[in-house]
Design a protein around this motif. Structure first.
Motif, PDB file in Angstrom:
ATOM      1  N   THR A 298       0.707  -1.035   0.026  1.00 25.30           N
ATOM      2  CA  THR A 298      -0.062   0.104   0.155  1.00 25.30           C
ATOM      3  C   THR A 298       0.772   1.299   0.144  1.00 25.30           C
ATOM      4  N   GLU A 299       2.336   0.985   0.535  1.00 30.47           N
ATOM      5  CA  GLU A 299       3.063   2.270   0.323  1.00 30.47           C
ATOM      6  C   GLU A 299       3.717   2.313  -0.984  1.00 30.47           C
ATOM      7  N   GLN A 300       3.366   3.476  -1.870  1.00 26.68           N
ATOM      8  CA  GLN A 300       4.154   3.375  -3.165  1.00 26.68           C
ATOM      9  C   GLN A 300       5.737   3.760  -3.103  1.00 26.68           C
ATOM     10  N   ALA A 301       6.084   4.385  -2.111  1.00 23.38           N
ATOM     11  CA  ALA A 301       7.457   4.754  -2.176  1.00 23.38           C
ATOM     12  C   ALA A 301       8.334   3.487  -1.939  1.00 23.38           C
ATOM     13  N   MET A 302       7.728   2.671  -1.016  1.00 24.45           N
ATOM     14  CA  MET A 302       8.703   1.550  -0.387  1.00 24.45           C
ATOM     15  C   MET A 302       8.404   0.661  -1.921  1.00 24.45           C
ATOM     16  N   GLU A 303       7.454   0.390  -2.403  1.00 20.67           N
ATOM     17  CA  GLU A 303       7.494  -0.607  -3.436  1.00 20.67           C
ATOM     18  C   GLU A 303       8.168   0.015  -4.420  1.00 20.67           C
ATOM     19  N   ALA A 304       8.299   1.108  -4.895  1.00 17.74           N
ATOM     20  CA  ALA A 304       9.030   1.735  -5.938  1.00 17.74           C
ATOM     21  C   ALA A 304      10.872   1.518  -5.496  1.00 17.74           C
ATOM     22  N   ALA A 305      10.947   1.502  -4.320  1.00 16.41           N
ATOM     23  CA  ALA A 305      12.464   1.328  -3.878  1.00 16.41           C
ATOM     24  C   ALA A 305      12.608  -0.079  -4.084  1.00 16.41           C
ATOM     25  N   GLN A 306      11.898  -0.969  -3.296  1.00 21.08           N
ATOM     26  CA  GLN A 306      12.077  -2.388  -3.863  1.00 21.08           C
ATOM     27  C   GLN A 306      12.346  -2.967  -5.338  1.00 21.08           C
ATOM     28  N   LEU A 307      11.418  -2.337  -6.184  1.00 22.44           N
ATOM     29  CA  LEU A 307      11.716  -2.551  -7.617  1.00 22.44           C
ATOM     30  C   LEU A 307      12.955  -2.079  -8.189  1.00 22.44           C
ATOM     31  N   ALA A 308      13.486  -0.924  -7.749  1.00 17.52           N
ATOM     32  CA  ALA A 308      14.567  -0.323  -8.126  1.00 17.52           C
ATOM     33  C   ALA A 308      15.746  -1.190  -7.885  1.00 17.52           C
ATOM     34  N   TRP A 309      15.688  -1.541  -6.616  1.00 16.46           N
ATOM     35  CA  TRP A 309      16.565  -2.424  -6.090  1.00 16.46           C
ATOM     36  C   TRP A 309      16.785  -3.850  -6.924  1.00 16.46           C
ATOM     37  N   GLY A 310      15.847  -4.660  -7.255  1.00 15.45           N
ATOM     38  CA  GLY A 310      15.780  -5.726  -7.890  1.00 15.45           C
ATOM     39  C   GLY A 310      16.124  -5.373  -9.501  1.00 15.45           C
ATOM     40  N   LYS A 311      15.791  -4.317 -10.102  1.00 14.81           N
ATOM     41  CA  LYS A 311      16.302  -4.001 -11.466  1.00 14.81           C
ATOM     42  C   LYS A 311      17.448  -3.713 -11.320  1.00 14.81           C
ATOM     43  N   LYS A 312      18.149  -3.147 -10.546  1.00  9.51           N
ATOM     44  CA  LYS A 312      19.816  -2.914 -10.423  1.00  9.51           C
ATOM     45  C   LYS A 312      20.485  -3.736 -10.360  1.00  9.51           C
ATOM     46  N   LEU A 313      20.065  -4.857  -9.344  1.00 11.67           N
ATOM     47  CA  LEU A 313      20.649  -6.248  -9.111  1.00 11.67           C
ATOM     48  C   LEU A 313      20.776  -6.911 -10.604  1.00 11.67           C
ATOM     49  N   VAL A 314      19.686  -7.207 -11.129  1.00 14.86           N
ATOM     50  CA  VAL A 314      19.529  -7.667 -12.689  1.00 14.86           C
ATOM     51  C   VAL A 314      20.659  -6.978 -13.313  1.00 14.86           C
ATOM     52  N   GLU A 315      20.510  -5.735 -13.537  1.00  9.29           N
ATOM     53  CA  GLU A 315      21.526  -4.949 -14.355  1.00  9.29           C
ATOM     54  C   GLU A 315      23.009  -5.203 -14.120  1.00  9.29           C
ATOM     55  N   VAL A 316      23.368  -5.361 -12.702  1.00 11.08           N
ATOM     56  CA  VAL A 316      24.808  -5.632 -12.413  1.00 11.08           C
ATOM     57  C   VAL A 316      25.172  -7.039 -13.457  1.00 11.08           C
TER      58      VAL A 316
END
Length: 298
Positions: A93-111
């Motif tokens: 329900t908290e969009q900011a935390m959800e966005a932060a988690q998505l950003a973490w996952g995408k960056k992990l894959v990018e590495v």
């Protein structure tokens, strides 16, 4: 003994005789606190249970500390598990935390992708840590899933090493992001917000290029800063399947000498107690006979 949790045998019922808790780092706020470290519990037979932990505390109305975050994990045995069913999408329900988690996952894959393309993957790992974690603005508690020799990474360098490897200070790090992962998804089971601190807990799913999926449990804490919503608490654990199977196949322990001695004592104590009752019965019978003889003589 709760049917809703059939696997629970009562962890505190071992019983434990002593324990040792060592904090690796602590974050103190006005009304909250967080601690990350290692504990060892020892039972009466000398067996031990060791794990890394994350605690979160909040003051109640009377000023007493109450635990509102707790996660403990044993080192993973490294066994991969395949999951046929796709996990449900996170429903935060908290969009900011959800966005932060998505950003973490995408960056992990990018590495990992940059590593496969023989690019500067270490630079991308630095971006992952700098863009997603709060090392530059406040203390960070980080317990990586596959860090064992140095299980806590409270510095930026330690976090980068875990994801990209190559740091002599952390020789165990092979670079978690370099598998590489095809996707990294987080499914939150619960989320809370207390003052300026957000907390989420749930499951993480990592899929590699071969289609193998690894499932982990995680707890993440977030804070707001001028750089955006950043992670200041991160504890991930891959289930120790070897230990779980051993727990599922618990067999009765061999009889020990102290148990034999206790059984003998219980038996002998019972004999003595029965003897006391027997003597009392005989005394009562003798008194009754005397009374009868006295009545007959009269």
């Amino acid at each position: 003994m709760d049917d809703n949790y059939p696997k629970d045998t009562g962890w505190a019922l071992k019983p434990w005789v002593r324990y040792d808790l060592k904090n690796a780092a602590v974050i103190l706020e006005e009304k909250t606190a967080f601690a990350m470290g290692e504990y060892v519990f020892e039972d009466a037979n000398g067996g031990t249970s060791e794990a890394q932990y994350t605690f979160g505390y909040v003051k109640d109305e009377e000023g007493a500390l109450r635990i509102h975050v707790f996660m403990a994990s044993t080192p993973s045995d490294g066994e991969d598990q395949e999951f046929r069913q796709e996990p449900k999408e996170a429903n935060l329900t908290e969009q900011a935390m959800e966005a932060a988690q998505l950003a973490w996952g995408k960056k992990l894959v990018e590495v990992g992708n940059v590593y496969v393309m023989k690019g500067d993957y270490h630079e991308i790992a630095e971006e992952l840590v700098d863009d997603c974690y709060a090392y530059s603005v406040r203390p960070v508690l980080f317990k990586p899933a596959e860090a064992r020799l140095i299980p806590f990474r409270t510095t930026r360098a330690g976090a980068i090493s875990y994801y990209a490897g190559g740091n002599k200070i952390y020789p165990e790090d092979w670079g978690f992001a370099l598998r590489p992962w095809k996707s990294a998804r987080l499914s939150t089971e619960a989320a809370i917000i207390h003052s300026t601190q957000g907390l989420v807990m749930g499951h993480a799913y990592f899929d590699d290029a071969a289609g193998i999926q690894r499932k982990a449990e995680y707890a993440m804490g977030f804070v707001k800063s001028s750089l955006g919503v950043l992670i200041n608490l991160h504890h991930t654990n891959f289930p120790n399947y070897t230990e779980i199977r051993m727990m599922q196949k618990i067999q009765a322990k061999a009889v020990e000498q102290y148990q034999v001695l206790q059984a003998q004592k219980d038996w002998a104590d019972g004999i003595v107690q029965l003897g006391k009752y027997g003597r009392r019965v005989l005394e009562l019978l003798r008194e009754r006979r005397k009374l009868r003889v006295g009545e007959m003589q009269r």
